[in-house]
Design an enzyme around this catalytic site. Structure first.
Site, PDB file in Angstrom:
ATOM      1  N   PHE A 122       0.880  -1.175   0.000  1.00 48.35           N
ATOM      2  CA  PHE A 122       0.000   0.000   0.000  1.00 48.35           C
ATOM      3  C   PHE A 122       0.915   1.222   0.000  1.00 48.35           C
ATOM      4  O   PHE A 122       1.650   1.445   0.971  1.00 48.35           O
ATOM      5  CB  PHE A 122      -0.835  -0.053   1.273  1.00 48.35           C
ATOM      6  CG  PHE A 122      -1.810   1.066   1.486  1.00 48.35           C
ATOM      7  CD1 PHE A 122      -2.945   1.200   0.705  1.00 48.35           C
ATOM      8  CD2 PHE A 122      -1.617   1.972   2.535  1.00 48.35           C
ATOM      9  CE1 PHE A 122      -3.872   2.208   0.951  1.00 48.35           C
ATOM     10  CE2 PHE A 122      -2.538   2.979   2.785  1.00 48.35           C
ATOM     11  CZ  PHE A 122      -3.662   3.099   1.992  1.00 48.35           C
ATOM     12  N   PRO A 127       7.792  11.292   1.213  1.00 47.02           N
ATOM     13  CA  PRO A 127       8.695  12.098   2.044  1.00 47.02           C
ATOM     14  C   PRO A 127       7.994  13.319   2.653  1.00 47.02           C
ATOM     15  O   PRO A 127       8.233  13.661   3.805  1.00 47.02           O
ATOM     16  CB  PRO A 127       9.796  12.517   1.065  1.00 47.02           C
ATOM     17  CG  PRO A 127       9.829  11.405   0.054  1.00 47.02           C
ATOM     18  CD  PRO A 127       8.411  10.927  -0.079  1.00 47.02           C
ATOM     19  N   GLY A 130       3.218  12.354   5.344  1.00 42.71           N
ATOM     20  CA  GLY A 130       3.176  11.260   6.322  1.00 42.71           C
ATOM     21  C   GLY A 130       1.803  11.256   6.970  1.00 42.71           C
ATOM     22  O   GLY A 130       0.834  10.714   6.425  1.00 42.71           O
ATOM     23  N   SER A 131       1.685  11.934   8.126  1.00 49.71           N
ATOM     24  CA  SER A 131       0.375  12.069   8.767  1.00 49.71           C
ATOM     25  C   SER A 131      -0.588  12.857   7.882  1.00 49.71           C
ATOM     26  O   SER A 131      -1.791  12.566   7.844  1.00 49.71           O
ATOM     27  CB  SER A 131       0.527  12.777  10.118  1.00 49.71           C
ATOM     28  OG  SER A 131       1.128  11.917  11.047  1.00 49.71           O
ATOM     29  N   THR A 157       5.739  -0.962   3.311  1.00 44.29           N
ATOM     30  CA  THR A 157       5.900  -2.318   3.851  1.00 44.29           C
ATOM     31  C   THR A 157       5.799  -3.358   2.745  1.00 44.29           C
ATOM     32  O   THR A 157       4.890  -3.294   1.909  1.00 44.29           O
ATOM     33  CB  THR A 157       4.818  -2.588   4.929  1.00 44.29           C
ATOM     34  OG1 THR A 157       4.942  -1.598   5.947  1.00 44.29           O
ATOM     35  CG2 THR A 157       4.982  -3.974   5.545  1.00 44.29           C
ATOM     36  N   ARG A 268      11.816 -16.803  39.125  1.00 42.33           N
ATOM     37  CA  ARG A 268      12.942 -15.997  39.633  1.00 42.33           C
ATOM     38  C   ARG A 268      12.738 -15.636  41.103  1.00 42.33           C
ATOM     39  O   ARG A 268      11.690 -15.107  41.478  1.00 42.33           O
ATOM     40  CB  ARG A 268      13.019 -14.725  38.770  1.00 42.33           C
ATOM     41  CG  ARG A 268      13.879 -13.640  39.325  1.00 42.33           C
ATOM     42  CD  ARG A 268      15.284 -13.732  38.796  1.00 42.33           C
ATOM     43  NE  ARG A 268      16.054 -12.559  39.203  1.00 42.33           N
ATOM     44  CZ  ARG A 268      17.358 -12.598  39.391  1.00 42.33           C
ATOM     45  NH1 ARG A 268      18.029 -13.730  39.220  1.00 42.33           N
ATOM     46  NH2 ARG A 268      18.009 -11.506  39.742  1.00 42.33           N
ATOM     47  N   ILE A 337      10.020  -6.049  34.944  1.00 43.68           N
ATOM     48  CA  ILE A 337       9.851  -7.286  35.726  1.00 43.68           C
ATOM     49  C   ILE A 337      11.040  -8.231  35.498  1.00 43.68           C
ATOM     50  O   ILE A 337      11.557  -8.840  36.425  1.00 43.68           O
ATOM     51  CB  ILE A 337       8.505  -7.975  35.366  1.00 43.68           C
ATOM     52  CG1 ILE A 337       7.334  -7.119  35.885  1.00 43.68           C
ATOM     53  CG2 ILE A 337       8.438  -9.395  35.934  1.00 43.68           C
ATOM     54  CD1 ILE A 337       5.954  -7.539  35.402  1.00 43.68           C
ATOM     55  N   GLY A 340      17.483  -7.014  34.740  1.00 43.42           N
ATOM     56  CA  GLY A 340      18.640  -7.104  33.837  1.00 43.42           C
ATOM     57  C   GLY A 340      18.376  -8.047  32.673  1.00 43.42           C
ATOM     58  O   GLY A 340      18.785  -7.788  31.532  1.00 43.42           O
ATOM     59  N   GLU A 363       0.250   3.066  10.167  1.00 47.71           N
ATOM     60  CA  GLU A 363      -1.210   3.086   9.945  1.00 47.71           C
ATOM     61  C   GLU A 363      -1.873   4.200  10.775  1.00 47.71           C
ATOM     62  O   GLU A 363      -3.012   4.067  11.222  1.00 47.71           O
ATOM     63  CB  GLU A 363      -1.831   1.700  10.160  1.00 47.71           C
ATOM     64  CG  GLU A 363      -1.289   0.702   9.139  1.00 47.71           C
ATOM     65  CD  GLU A 363      -2.133  -0.518   8.890  1.00 47.71           C
ATOM     66  OE1 GLU A 363      -3.362  -0.459   9.083  1.00 47.71           O
ATOM     67  OE2 GLU A 363      -1.558  -1.546   8.479  1.00 47.71           O
TER      68      GLU A 363
HETATM   69  N1  COS Z   1     -13.837   6.988   5.654  1.00 54.09           N
HETATM   70  C1  COS Z   1     -14.388   7.573   4.564  1.00 54.09           C
HETATM   71  N2  COS Z   1     -14.103   8.840   4.187  1.00 54.09           N
HETATM   72  C2  COS Z   1     -13.255   9.542   4.947  1.00 54.09           C
HETATM   73  C3  COS Z   1     -12.655   8.999   6.095  1.00 54.09           C
HETATM   74  C4  COS Z   1     -12.980   7.665   6.448  1.00 54.09           C
HETATM   75  N3  COS Z   1     -12.447   7.069   7.524  1.00 54.09           N
HETATM   76  N4  COS Z   1     -11.849   9.925   6.652  1.00 54.09           N
HETATM   77  C5  COS Z   1     -11.952  11.010   5.884  1.00 54.09           C
HETATM   78  N5  COS Z   1     -12.784  10.781   4.852  1.00 54.09           N
HETATM   79  C6  COS Z   1     -13.192  11.723   3.814  1.00 54.09           C
HETATM   80  C7  COS Z   1     -13.868  12.926   4.446  1.00 54.09           C
HETATM   81  O1  COS Z   1     -15.247  12.703   4.613  1.00 54.09           O
HETATM   82  C8  COS Z   1     -13.594  14.012   3.431  1.00 54.09           C
HETATM   83  O2  COS Z   1     -14.499  13.867   2.341  1.00 54.09           O
HETATM   84  P1  COS Z   1     -15.338  15.147   1.791  1.00 54.09           P
HETATM   85  O3  COS Z   1     -14.286  16.104   1.338  1.00 54.09           O
HETATM   86  O4  COS Z   1     -16.153  14.560   0.694  1.00 54.09           O
HETATM   87  O5  COS Z   1     -16.115  15.620   2.973  1.00 54.09           O
HETATM   88  C9  COS Z   1     -12.210  13.648   2.894  1.00 54.09           C
HETATM   89  O6  COS Z   1     -12.044  12.239   3.143  1.00 54.09           O
HETATM   90  C10 COS Z   1     -11.116  14.427   3.546  1.00 54.09           C
HETATM   91  O7  COS Z   1     -11.172  14.176   4.921  1.00 54.09           O
HETATM   92  P2  COS Z   1     -10.540  15.147   6.016  1.00 54.09           P
HETATM   93  O8  COS Z   1     -10.974  16.534   5.740  1.00 54.09           O
HETATM   94  O9  COS Z   1     -10.831  14.571   7.343  1.00 54.09           O
HETATM   95  O10 COS Z   1      -8.990  15.048   5.649  1.00 54.09           O
HETATM   96  P3  COS Z   1      -7.713  15.585   6.391  1.00 54.09           P
HETATM   97  O11 COS Z   1      -6.744  16.016   5.390  1.00 54.09           O
HETATM   98  O12 COS Z   1      -8.101  16.529   7.483  1.00 54.09           O
HETATM   99  O13 COS Z   1      -7.033  14.272   7.038  1.00 54.09           O
HETATM  100  C11 COS Z   1      -6.569  12.493   8.547  1.00 54.09           C
HETATM  101  C12 COS Z   1      -7.617  13.370   7.806  1.00 54.09           C
HETATM  102  C13 COS Z   1      -5.548  13.320   9.310  1.00 54.09           C
HETATM  103  C14 COS Z   1      -7.398  11.684   9.505  1.00 54.09           C
HETATM  104  C15 COS Z   1      -5.844  11.577   7.535  1.00 54.09           C
HETATM  105  O14 COS Z   1      -4.998  12.330   6.711  1.00 54.09           O
HETATM  106  C16 COS Z   1      -5.069  10.441   8.155  1.00 54.09           C
HETATM  107  O15 COS Z   1      -5.630   9.421   8.568  1.00 54.09           O
HETATM  108  N6  COS Z   1      -3.736  10.592   8.235  1.00 54.09           N
HETATM  109  C17 COS Z   1      -2.874   9.530   8.677  1.00 54.09           C
HETATM  110  C18 COS Z   1      -2.515   8.685   7.520  1.00 54.09           C
HETATM  111  C19 COS Z   1      -1.928   7.409   7.936  1.00 54.09           C
HETATM  112  O16 COS Z   1      -2.496   6.633   8.688  1.00 54.09           O
HETATM  113  N7  COS Z   1      -0.736   7.129   7.429  1.00 54.09           N
HETATM  114  C20 COS Z   1      -0.074   5.930   7.743  1.00 54.09           C
HETATM  115  C21 COS Z   1       0.578   5.417   6.539  1.00 54.09           C
HETATM  116  S1  COS Z   1      -0.326   4.258   5.704  1.00 54.09           S
HETATM  117  S2  COS Z   1       0.390   2.596   6.464  1.00 54.09           S
END
Ligand code: COS
Length: 382
Positions: A122, A127, A130-131, A157, A268, A337, A340, A363
């Site tokens: 996936f 770069p 991320g979040s 991964t 132990r 627990i 060492g 995730e």
């Molecule tokens: N299911 C369905 N739709 C979703 C959803 C979900 N769980 N979460 C968000 N959406 C939709 C929203 O409804 C919105 O749609 P509309 O524009 O039609 O209303 C759209 O996606 C954008 O959502 P949002 O405004 O919440 O987006 P943000 O940019 O604020 O980001 C977070 C949301 C921060 C929650 C998201 O970017 C996230 O999960 N980040 C972490 C990513 C992650 O886990 N990375 C790990 C690497 S992958 S292993």
């Protein structure tokens, strides 16, 4: 599909036996070699582990989320690197295709994913994304019957083994956020796709993450997953599910650590009695047990809700937040627990301590889970 009680017990027992007889004896070797032996991967395929979540018509076991979490808990009782070998095929690498794929896309790839012949990855993180995953910059430009992909993905991964990538790209550069994101199924053999060397990591040796580079990769239009602009929702729904699975693995690791702690503390002796007789040790065992039980209850309840067709965005994030933080505390107490012995490599406790650290990051970090829980709670009015 929910299994009947007998089949569920048989499956859980088969996985439990496989974990205790085949995987646990190899934990130290896998960590040292940074590789899982081929015969173990073959046994995982034979057990059906690559296809736990794939519909039966494509050769998978089609487990309900509750059953999948039950299996994930069993798999958590050994080094998490083992689960990672097929984890992408069960979760983030296949579920976009299962949930949003066309019948043709499913027929083409799902049988090979279910059997483990084809490994999936996936590719969301970059770069600079991320979040903030809606900020992906990997570009997909339409050119007749193909899209041309250019960009770089990071920490992907199983990328070194993958034959198929679910790639989040930006098809509309005018739309900066989620609306311009589109998902594609990209076979590894396409010219212009290259995979970097596996990163050296803190833990989970035997599981690998790599960069994936796209340079003018021409992806047929029929490989688009969903419509243009739907990619972010694909990613979020895949992650809702993935987060729950990871939370279940955290519960399994915590249960394993508890068994190890109780065995060690019973054997132990200090000050003339077993450690388990000391109330300060008991307090740590009690806290770990209570938190592991709470996490398990939350995970299984969320899985049942998802199986009933409810949206579990909040509950999956809460499960991942609580379970990953919980297993971090349990692993920390386990080192304490063991004393060492917890700090030296021979006992394997320091290895699990390092292994579980990533659960609070991948995730979705704990901070992202907090954000999701808060937003959803506010949306629901409490
Ligand atoms: N299911 C369905 N739709 C979703 C959803 C979900 N769980 N979460 C968000 N959406 C939709 C929203 O409804 C919105 O749609 P509309 O524009 O039609 O209303 C759209 O996606 C954008 O959502 P949002 O405004 O919440 O987006 P943000 O940019 O604020 O980001 C977070 C949301 C921060 C929650 C998201 O970017 C996230 O999960 N980040 C972490 C990513 C992650 O886990 N990375 C790990 C690497 S992958 S292993």
């Amino acid at each position: 599909m929910a299994l009947d009680v007998d089949t569920r017990i048989q499956l859980i027992e088969a996985v439990r036996r496989f974990v205790s007889e085949r995987l646990r004896p190899l934990e130290a070797k896998v960590a040292e070699d940074d590789a899982i032996p081929d015969e173990i991967l073959a046994e995982m395929r034979a057990l059906g582990l690559y296809g736990l979540s794939i519909p039966e018509e494509y050769g998978g076991l089609d487990l309900s989320m509750e059953d999948e979490c039950g299996v994930a808990i069993e798999l958590g009782r050994t080094s998490p690197a083992f689960r990672s070998a097929f984890g992408t095929n069960v979760g983030i690498g296949s579920q976009g295709l299962v949930m949003f794929g066309t019948p043709e896309q499913k027929a083409k790839w799902l049988p090979k994913i279910a059997s483990g012949e084809l490994i999936t990855s996936f590719a969301l993180t970059e770069p600079e994304a991320g979040s903030d995953s809606a900020a992906v910059q990997t570009r997909a430009r339409r050119d007749g019957d193909v899209y041309v992909l250019d960009g770089a993905k990071r920490y992907i991964t199983n990328a070194n083994k993958a034959g198929l990538f679910t790639v989040m790209t930006r098809t509309d550069p005018e739309k900066k956020g989620a609306g311009g994101v589109t998902a594609f199924l990209v076979p590894r053999e396409l010219p212009g796709l290259s995979v970097g060397k596996p990163e050296k990591k803190m833990g989970q040796q035997g599981a690998h993450i790599c960069d994936v580079i796209f340079e003018g990769v021409r992806v047929p239009v029929e490989n688009r997953l969903g419509e243009e602009g739907e990619g972010f929702k694909v990613a979020m729904q895949v992650l809702d599910r993935g987060r729950l699975h990871i939370a279940a693995v955290c519960v399994g690791v915590a249960e394993r650590l508890l068994v190890d702690c109780v065995a060690y503390a019973s054997e132990r002796k200090q000050f003339g009695q077993a450690l388990a007789g000391f109330q300060l040790i008991q307090a740590m065992i009690a806290d770990s047990k209570t938190e592991a039980m709470a996490a398990k209850a939350l995970v299984m309840e969320t899985a049942r809700k998802r199986d009933a067709g409810e949206s579990v965005t909040l509950e999956a994030a809460a499960s991942k937040l609580f379970a990953s933080e919980m297993v971090g505390r349990v692993a920390d107490r386990a080192v304490q627990i063991f004393g060492g012995a917890g700090y030296v490599a021979d006992y394997g406790i320091e290895r699990l301590y390092r292994d579980v650290r990533i659960f609070r990051i991948y995730e979705g970090t704990s901070q992202i889970q907090q954000l999701v829980v808060a937003r959803e709670t506010i949306k629901r009015g409490g």
